[in-house]
Design a protein around this motif. Structure first.
Motif, PDB file in Angstrom:
ATOM      1  N   TYR A   1     -27.292 106.860 -32.506  1.00  0.00           N
ATOM      2  CA  TYR A   1     -25.949 107.117 -31.994  1.00  0.00           C
ATOM      3  C   TYR A   1     -25.273 105.805 -31.609  1.00  0.00           C
ATOM      4  CZ  TYR A   1     -22.186 109.353 -29.358  1.00  0.00           C
ATOM      5  OH  TYR A   1     -20.962 109.773 -28.908  1.00  0.00           O
TER       6      TYR A   1
ATOM      7  N   ARG B   1     -26.008 110.955 -27.474  1.00  0.00           N
ATOM      8  CA  ARG B   1     -24.718 110.589 -26.888  1.00  0.00           C
ATOM      9  C   ARG B   1     -24.782 110.437 -25.377  1.00  0.00           C
ATOM     10  NH1 ARG B   1     -21.318 116.248 -26.718  1.00  0.00           N
ATOM     11  NH2 ARG B   1     -23.095 117.598 -26.300  1.00  0.00           N
TER      12      ARG B   1
ATOM     13  N   TYR C   1     -17.138 107.532 -33.050  1.00  0.00           N
ATOM     14  CA  TYR C   1     -18.570 107.535 -32.816  1.00  0.00           C
ATOM     15  C   TYR C   1     -19.304 107.861 -34.107  1.00  0.00           C
ATOM     16  CZ  TYR C   1     -18.201 112.641 -32.606  1.00  0.00           C
ATOM     17  OH  TYR C   1     -17.960 113.955 -32.896  1.00  0.00           O
TER      18      TYR C   1
ATOM     19  N   LEU D   1     -12.984 107.293 -25.638  1.00  0.00           N
ATOM     20  CA  LEU D   1     -13.758 107.225 -26.868  1.00  0.00           C
ATOM     21  C   LEU D   1     -12.838 107.086 -28.077  1.00  0.00           C
ATOM     22  CD1 LEU D   1     -16.597 107.497 -28.190  1.00  0.00           C
ATOM     23  CD2 LEU D   1     -16.186 109.970 -28.244  1.00  0.00           C
TER      24      LEU D   1
ATOM     25  N   ALA E   1     -18.728 118.471 -29.603  1.00  0.00           N
ATOM     26  CA  ALA E   1     -19.382 117.824 -30.752  1.00  0.00           C
ATOM     27  C   ALA E   1     -20.445 116.862 -30.209  1.00  0.00           C
ATOM     28  CB  ALA E   1     -18.357 117.106 -31.618  1.00  0.00           C
ATOM     29  N   GLN E   2     -20.357 115.618 -30.583  1.00  0.00           N
ATOM     30  CA  GLN E   2     -21.314 114.626 -30.100  1.00  0.00           C
ATOM     31  C   GLN E   2     -20.619 113.571 -29.256  1.00  0.00           C
ATOM     32  OE1 GLN E   2     -24.644 114.429 -30.334  1.00  0.00           O
ATOM     33  NE2 GLN E   2     -24.616 116.483 -31.205  1.00  0.00           N
ATOM     34  N   LYS E   3     -19.588 113.994 -28.520  1.00  0.00           N
ATOM     35  CA  LYS E   3     -18.825 113.052 -27.728  1.00  0.00           C
ATOM     36  C   LYS E   3     -19.339 112.979 -26.299  1.00  0.00           C
ATOM     37  CE  LYS E   3     -14.754 114.369 -30.353  1.00  0.00           C
ATOM     38  NZ  LYS E   3     -13.412 115.002 -30.289  1.00  0.00           N
ATOM     39  N   LEU E   4     -19.227 111.811 -25.725  1.00  0.00           N
ATOM     40  CA  LEU E   4     -19.501 111.609 -24.302  1.00  0.00           C
ATOM     41  C   LEU E   4     -18.190 111.205 -23.649  1.00  0.00           C
ATOM     42  CD1 LEU E   4     -21.647 111.485 -22.056  1.00  0.00           C
ATOM     43  CD2 LEU E   4     -21.847 109.034 -22.535  1.00  0.00           C
ATOM     44  N   VAL E   5     -17.750 112.004 -22.679  1.00  0.00           N
ATOM     45  CA  VAL E   5     -16.453 111.783 -22.051  1.00  0.00           C
ATOM     46  C   VAL E   5     -16.669 111.268 -20.636  1.00  0.00           C
ATOM     47  CG1 VAL E   5     -14.332 112.878 -21.285  1.00  0.00           C
ATOM     48  CG2 VAL E   5     -15.375 113.574 -23.437  1.00  0.00           C
ATOM     49  N   PHE E   6     -15.943 110.227 -20.288  1.00  0.00           N
ATOM     50  CA  PHE E   6     -16.079 109.596 -18.981  1.00  0.00           C
ATOM     51  C   PHE E   6     -14.972 110.045 -18.032  1.00  0.00           C
ATOM     52  CE2 PHE E   6     -19.334 106.251 -19.185  1.00  0.00           C
ATOM     53  CZ  PHE E   6     -19.678 106.360 -20.526  1.00  0.00           C
TER      54      PHE E   6
ATOM     55  N   TYR F   1     -15.566 102.482 -27.305  1.00  0.00           N
ATOM     56  CA  TYR F   1     -14.659 102.891 -26.254  1.00  0.00           C
ATOM     57  C   TYR F   1     -13.654 101.776 -26.016  1.00  0.00           C
ATOM     58  CZ  TYR F   1     -17.807 106.689 -24.851  1.00  0.00           C
ATOM     59  OH  TYR F   1     -18.585 107.832 -24.817  1.00  0.00           O
TER      60      TYR F   1
ATOM     61  N   PRO G   1     -20.840 115.725 -21.593  1.00  0.00           N
ATOM     62  CA  PRO G   1     -20.589 116.097 -22.994  1.00  0.00           C
ATOM     63  C   PRO G   1     -19.140 116.542 -23.178  1.00  0.00           C
ATOM     64  CG  PRO G   1     -22.574 117.136 -22.164  1.00  0.00           C
ATOM     65  CD  PRO G   1     -21.882 116.553 -20.976  1.00  0.00           C
TER      66      PRO G   1
END
Lengths: 111, 110
Positions: free
Chosen positions: A31, A97, A48, A45, B95-100, A35, B92
């Motif tokens: 992965y 992720r 990715y 983001l 999908a495969q996103k990581l959100v801050f 950002y 999460p």
């Protein structure tokens, strides 16, 4: 292990120019992500990838392209730089992720 | 898309005081992560929480995941100048996103 390596660290571009931010990792992570960080906006983001040959869009993909031809490399291309793309860019990688490790960042100014 | 909201945006404390930052989601999270970014630096992974009601400690840092898995907190006991920085939660984002989250910037008066 070098971890996640980003180049260049600093760059000044003129509006309309194109450039590529390089990102490489030596941890064999599947992965990888990009950002951007702007004051008061946190980390957003851009794109990715879950593995070589697979990329997808994040929250703010417009104006950026990516490719993932190898597991190690995940370059970010600015097609036609705009002042709104002035930001700090972070590349990150991880086994998935959730637990990701960031590079030191690339400071980009578009004038 | 999935969003995580973090409060407060800024916190200034005297050295030795406690500090807490909160992270909230409108939907149930399968997990939540916490990161720390020192001024001028890059985000560094601190911890992952997965279980409902989970509490984890790292020295003076205590991390909690809510029972409903919609909120989380980071508490620092007796802050030190080395704690200065911005603390982010991340979850999460589909999908495969990581959100801050937007982060909480901690400054400390020595």
């Amino acid at each position: 292990n070098a971890g996640v390596t980003q180049t260049p660290k600093f760059q000044v571009l003129k509006t309309g120019q194109s450039m590529t931010l390089q990102c490489a990792q030596d941890m064999n992570h599947e992965y990888m992500s990009w950002y951007r960080q702007d004051p008061g906006m946190g980390l957003r983001l851009i794109h990715y990838s879950v593995g070589a040959g697979i990329t997808d869009q994040g929250e703010v993909p417009n104006g950026y392209n990516v490719s993932r031809s190898t597991t190690e490399d995940f370059p970010l291309r600015l097609l036609s730089a705009a002042p709104s793309q002035t930001s700090v860019y972070f590349c990150a990688s991880g086994w998935d992720r959730n637990t990701i490790y960031f590079g030191e960042g690339s400071w980009l100014t578009v004038v | 898309g999935q969003q995580v909201m973090q409060i407060p945006q800024y916190q200034h404390v005297q050295e030795g005081e406690d500090f807490t930052t909160y992270c909230n989601s409108s939907t149930t999270l399968s997990n939540i992560q916490w990161y720390k970014q020192r001024p001028g630096g890059h985000p560094v992974f601190l911890i992952q929480l997965v279980k409902s009601g989970e509490v984890k400690k790292q020295k003076r840092l205590t991390f909690q995941f809510g029972e409903a898995k919609k909120n989380s907190s980071l508490h620092i006991t007796a802050t030190q100048t080395t704690d200065v920085g911005t603390y982010f939660c991340a979850g999460p984002g589909g999908a495969q996103k990581l959100v801050f989250g937007q982060g909480t910037r901690l400054t400390i008066n020595p």
